[in-house]
Design an enzyme around this catalytic site. Structure first.
Site, PDB file in Angstrom:
ATOM      1  N   ASP A  36      -6.868   1.579   0.796  1.00 28.92           N
ATOM      2  CA  ASP A  36      -6.988   1.663   2.252  1.00 28.92           C
ATOM      3  C   ASP A  36      -8.416   1.306   2.647  1.00 28.92           C
ATOM      4  O   ASP A  36      -9.204   0.840   1.825  1.00 28.92           O
ATOM      5  CB  ASP A  36      -6.595   3.065   2.739  1.00 28.92           C
ATOM      6  CG  ASP A  36      -7.578   4.143   2.267  1.00 28.92           C
ATOM      7  OD1 ASP A  36      -8.493   3.839   1.460  1.00 28.92           O
ATOM      8  OD2 ASP A  36      -7.434   5.295   2.714  1.00 28.92           O
ATOM      9  N   LYS A  56       0.824  -1.205   0.000  1.00 27.24           N
ATOM     10  CA  LYS A  56       0.000   0.000   0.000  1.00 27.24           C
ATOM     11  C   LYS A  56       0.861   1.260   0.000  1.00 27.24           C
ATOM     12  O   LYS A  56       0.624   2.184  -0.780  1.00 27.24           O
ATOM     13  CB  LYS A  56      -0.942   0.010   1.216  1.00 27.24           C
ATOM     14  CG  LYS A  56      -1.972   1.135   1.166  1.00 27.24           C
ATOM     15  CD  LYS A  56      -3.004   1.013   2.264  1.00 27.24           C
ATOM     16  CE  LYS A  56      -2.469   1.527   3.568  1.00 27.24           C
ATOM     17  NZ  LYS A  56      -3.480   1.613   4.634  1.00 27.24           N
TER      18      LYS A  56
END
Length: 211
Positions: free
Chosen positions: A138, A120
């Site tokens: 997210d 991420k």
């Protein structure tokens, strides 16, 4: 959800926010890397408060390494998990100096070789610092993708891959920011603000709260 709906959704988000970006404050890829490393399980507001004091003093790998782990902690101690984050950032600075000539790398593999940098974080850097069509999924993006049916998936990676495949190419670089902002301020977890939503007529969520 069909392609026409997706295209219209992103068109509307682009109309109201033509150049979306992260709410983390940064002025270089390295500053962004540090800010994103600090942002795990913390708010952007909290990270910005810390980096406003840190970056004027140290905003290069050499300068942060010179602070040392204890010195860095003084600037970031208001942020959750600051002990492990300080350790990772110091290790990252050392690797950047020794292996990358103090330059933040521009490939996922190299970014993920840095301590504390996962998929991420790497995607945020690739997208926000270098303009690559990466999708940092997210909790906000995961929720919006599933709730609206833009790109539903059972795992973060599945949502990421579906978004990269299904978001029309013209919106791909900025899509990650539009989705985060929509999830943060409109399509909230507990009570989505459907009455204020610019894409409410396109969204396929079956429990819309319209009052």
């Amino acid at each position: 959800m069909n392609k026409a709906k997706r295209t219209e959704m992103f068109s509307r988000w682009r109309d109201i926010n033509p150049k979306p970006t992260t709410e983390l404050e940064f002025s270089s890829p390295f500053e962004l890397l540090v800010a994103v490393a600090l942002s795990a399980q913390s708010t952007d507001v909290g990270v910005n408060k810390a980096t406003r004091k840190l970056f004027p003093v140290a905003n290069t790998p050499e300068a942060i390494l010179a602070l040392g782990e204890e010195g860095l902690k003084e600037y970031i101690k208001t942020i959750g998990l600051f002990n492990s984050k300080a350790k990772h950032i110091i290790q990252t600075c050392r690797i950047l100096i020794e292996q990358f000539d103090s330059v933040v790398p521009q490939t996922r593999e190299e970014l993920e070789s840095l301590p504390g940098v996962g998929r991420k974080t790497a995607n945020v850097i690739l997208n926000t610092a270098f303009g690559q069509p990466a999708m940092a999924v997210d909790t906000h993006i995961y929720r919006v993708s599933n709730r609206t049916k833009i790109a539903p998936g059972k795992t973060v990676l599945e949502v990421e891959k579906r978004l990269l495949r299904l978001v029309p190419k013209e919106f791909l670089v900025d899509a990650h920011h539009w989705l985060i902002l929509h999830g943060r301020y409109v399509c909230k977890a507990r009570k989505p603000l459907c009455g204020e939503c610019v894409v409410v007529d396109l969204c396929e969520y079956n429990k819309k709260v319209l009052e």
